[in-house]
Design an enzyme around this catalytic site. Structure first.
Site, PDB file in Angstrom:
ATOM      1  N   SER A  16     -34.629  48.360 -51.952  1.00 13.28           N
ATOM      2  CA  SER A  16     -35.360  48.519 -53.204  1.00 13.28           C
ATOM      3  C   SER A  16     -36.750  49.116 -52.989  1.00 13.28           C
ATOM      4  O   SER A  16     -37.171  50.024 -53.729  1.00 13.28           O
ATOM      5  CB  SER A  16     -35.466  47.177 -53.935  1.00 13.28           C
ATOM      6  OG  SER A  16     -36.094  46.208 -53.125  1.00 13.28           O
ATOM      7  N   ARG A  36     -28.398  54.101 -44.567  1.00 14.08           N
ATOM      8  CA  ARG A  36     -27.460  53.862 -43.468  1.00 14.08           C
ATOM      9  C   ARG A  36     -26.021  54.178 -43.871  1.00 14.08           C
ATOM     10  O   ARG A  36     -25.244  54.729 -43.092  1.00 14.08           O
ATOM     11  CB  ARG A  36     -27.565  52.404 -42.998  1.00 14.08           C
ATOM     12  CG  ARG A  36     -26.714  52.082 -41.778  1.00 14.08           C
ATOM     13  CD  ARG A  36     -26.813  50.604 -41.426  1.00 14.08           C
ATOM     14  NE  ARG A  36     -28.165  50.201 -41.133  1.00 14.08           N
ATOM     15  CZ  ARG A  36     -28.750  50.334 -39.935  1.00 14.08           C
ATOM     16  NH1 ARG A  36     -28.068  50.888 -38.937  1.00 14.08           N
ATOM     17  NH2 ARG A  36     -29.972  49.931 -39.747  1.00 14.08           N
ATOM     18  N   LYS A 110     -42.854  43.905 -43.955  1.00 16.48           N
ATOM     19  CA  LYS A 110     -43.757  42.758 -43.897  1.00 16.48           C
ATOM     20  C   LYS A 110     -43.083  41.627 -43.130  1.00 16.48           C
ATOM     21  O   LYS A 110     -42.646  40.632 -43.704  1.00 16.48           O
ATOM     22  CB  LYS A 110     -44.150  42.330 -45.309  1.00 16.48           C
ATOM     23  CG  LYS A 110     -44.905  43.417 -46.077  1.00 16.48           C
ATOM     24  CD  LYS A 110     -45.162  43.029 -47.520  1.00 16.48           C
ATOM     25  CE  LYS A 110     -45.907  44.142 -48.248  1.00 16.48           C
ATOM     26  NZ  LYS A 110     -46.148  43.812 -49.674  1.00 16.48           N
ATOM     27  N   LYS A 193     -47.882  35.918 -46.354  1.00 17.51           N
ATOM     28  CA  LYS A 193     -47.662  35.674 -47.787  1.00 17.51           C
ATOM     29  C   LYS A 193     -46.192  35.382 -48.078  1.00 17.51           C
ATOM     30  O   LYS A 193     -45.876  34.628 -49.007  1.00 17.51           O
ATOM     31  CB  LYS A 193     -48.192  36.846 -48.622  1.00 17.51           C
ATOM     32  CG  LYS A 193     -47.494  38.180 -48.394  1.00 17.51           C
ATOM     33  CD  LYS A 193     -46.358  38.435 -49.374  1.00 17.51           C
ATOM     34  CE  LYS A 193     -45.613  39.709 -49.036  1.00 17.51           C
ATOM     35  NZ  LYS A 193     -44.567  40.024 -50.029  1.00 17.51           N
ATOM     36  N   THR A 250     -46.324  37.530 -55.012  1.00 19.45           N
ATOM     37  CA  THR A 250     -45.114  37.035 -54.356  1.00 19.45           C
ATOM     38  C   THR A 250     -44.842  35.570 -54.669  1.00 19.45           C
ATOM     39  O   THR A 250     -43.687  35.155 -54.775  1.00 19.45           O
ATOM     40  CB  THR A 250     -45.218  37.244 -52.834  1.00 19.45           C
ATOM     41  OG1 THR A 250     -45.602  38.591 -52.573  1.00 19.45           O
ATOM     42  CG2 THR A 250     -43.900  36.987 -52.145  1.00 19.45           C
ATOM     43  N   ARG A 257     -37.969  37.864 -53.315  1.00 29.52           N
ATOM     44  CA  ARG A 257     -36.847  37.262 -52.603  1.00 29.52           C
ATOM     45  C   ARG A 257     -37.260  35.962 -51.918  1.00 29.52           C
ATOM     46  O   ARG A 257     -36.510  34.998 -51.880  1.00 29.52           O
ATOM     47  CB  ARG A 257     -36.288  38.255 -51.580  1.00 29.52           C
ATOM     48  CG  ARG A 257     -35.696  39.502 -52.218  1.00 29.52           C
ATOM     49  CD  ARG A 257     -34.968  40.346 -51.207  1.00 29.52           C
ATOM     50  NE  ARG A 257     -35.836  41.023 -50.267  1.00 29.52           N
ATOM     51  CZ  ARG A 257     -36.422  42.197 -50.494  1.00 29.52           C
ATOM     52  NH1 ARG A 257     -36.269  42.795 -51.662  1.00 29.52           N
ATOM     53  NH2 ARG A 257     -37.179  42.770 -49.580  1.00 29.52           N
ATOM     54  N   GLU A 283     -37.842  38.208 -45.800  1.00 34.09           N
ATOM     55  CA  GLU A 283     -38.500  38.293 -44.502  1.00 34.09           C
ATOM     56  C   GLU A 283     -39.150  36.973 -44.088  1.00 34.09           C
ATOM     57  O   GLU A 283     -39.253  36.662 -42.902  1.00 34.09           O
ATOM     58  CB  GLU A 283     -39.564  39.399 -44.514  1.00 34.09           C
ATOM     59  CG  GLU A 283     -39.003  40.813 -44.442  1.00 34.09           C
ATOM     60  CD  GLU A 283     -38.521  41.182 -43.033  1.00 34.09           C
ATOM     61  OE1 GLU A 283     -38.629  40.353 -42.118  1.00 34.09           O
ATOM     62  OE2 GLU A 283     -38.040  42.318 -42.874  1.00 34.09           O
TER      63      GLU A 283
END
Length: 336
Positions: A16, A36, A110, A193, A250, A257, A283
């Site tokens: 995204s 990919r 990140k 974060k 975030t 996410r 992440e």
């Protein structure tokens, strides 16, 4: 100068955020997006859609896409890396074979590399030696940026001339891009974060409100700043877009996410089930043990991070983690 050839950009990674950044730069200069999977590259190139990650948005007609890394990178004047941290080194090593000398590399990722605790700019320097390395970060939720909602971002690199050119390439009428020479601080902020956002999501999932979220954001900022300063970052960075700005976005958004992972943990789901059900990488789940390792290496106290690691990797419940935080001994707010 109108007579000069336009800078060609290659964006590596069609998730995204990679797709969104490619859409931004395609409005300013020729851009190729590497995916990919060949089917996704064809969809983007021919139908101007990324149905996997941004299904409701039409992409610029001038944005090219390919599943050939050589095709994407070999003629690029700027390479933008939008690959998750766990696969970053391998893709960087492959791309390096086709990269022309001195081409700047911009990392959007990140996260930290598991095992080495290296930031993505450090991995880039190892796998793509001899290239200026920049970081793009800030409160940039992909769907809002590609929708044209007003926002700001930061490009961090200690070369002012490269920074100014990257600023021009990424800027749009709806996206104001700032420069910052503090690569370390901007990267540390972007990593930490995500960890704090998991904690914020857990609190929300347990039914707590704005006071709890504000407390976690503020104390999370303290953890981020302590670690960043210990690693050589500039204190002012953590009060800016890369630090506080990204942390607020975030920790507050259902589009995040990491926040979503935390929400589901707070509601009692198992971390393995949550991760398995997600199409995109959170992440913070992967990076939190590495953040804690860095904190221990630099002698920095990060209690929120400790509890996120305990929940995500050691089987502790969200409620037990919250109790552990609230029962800590009393301290001064400005204690280092």
């Amino acid at each position: 100068m109108t007579g000069l050839p336009k800078i060609k950009v290659a964006v590596i990674g069609a998730g995204s955020w990679g797709t969104t950044v490619a859409a931004l730069t395609a409005a300013n200069t020729p851009t190729t997006l590497w995916a990919r999977r060949p089917a996704l590259a064809i969809e983007i190139d021919q139908h101007h859609r990324n149905s996997d990650y941004l299904p409701t948005f039409e992409l610029p007609g001038g944005l090219a896409a390919t599943s050939s890394l050589e095709e994407a990178v070999s003629n690029a004047d700027v390479v933008v890396m939008a690959v998750p941290s766990h696969g970053y080194r391998d893709v960087a090593a492959q791309a390096a074979q086709y990269l022309r000398p001195w081409v700047p590399v911009v990392t959007l990722t990140k996260g930290l590399e598991r095992g080495t605790q290296m930031r993505m700019s450090e991995v880039t320097v190892e796998e793509m030696p001899g290239h200026p390395v920049a970081v793009m970060t800030g409160p940039n939720l992909a769907k809002e940026i590609i929708d044209g909602q007003p926002a700001a971002s930061v490009v961090a690199i200690d070369d002012a001339r490269v920074a100014a050119e990257l600023q021009r390439i990424f800027s749009r009428p709806s996206l104001r891009v700032y420069t910052n020479p503090d690569v370390v601080g901007c990267e540390v902020a972007g990593v930490v974060k995500n960890v704090i956002a998991i904690a914020s999501g857990m609190a929300n999932g347990m039914g707590f409100g704005d006071n709890t979220r504000a407390t976690l954001i503020t104390r999370g900022l303290a953890e981020m700043t302590r670690l960043g300063e210990a690693m050589g970052g500039d204190t002012m960075t953590f009060a800016g877009l890369a630090g506080m700005g990204d942390l607020i976005a975030t920790c507050s958004s259902t589009q995040s996410r990491n926040n979503t992972v935390g929400q589901r943990l707070g509601e009692g789901e198992r971390i393995d089930d949550i991760v398995e059900s997600m199409s995109m990488v959170a992440e913070g789940v992967k990076s939190c043990p590495s953040v804690l390792e860095l904190a221990r290496r630099y002698g920095v106290e990060m209690p929120i991070t400790e509890q996120v690691v305990a929940v995500c990797h050691d089987g502790l419940s969200a409620s037990a983690a919250l109790s552990a935080l609230m029962e800590r001994s009393s301290k001064s707010e400005i204690e280092k």
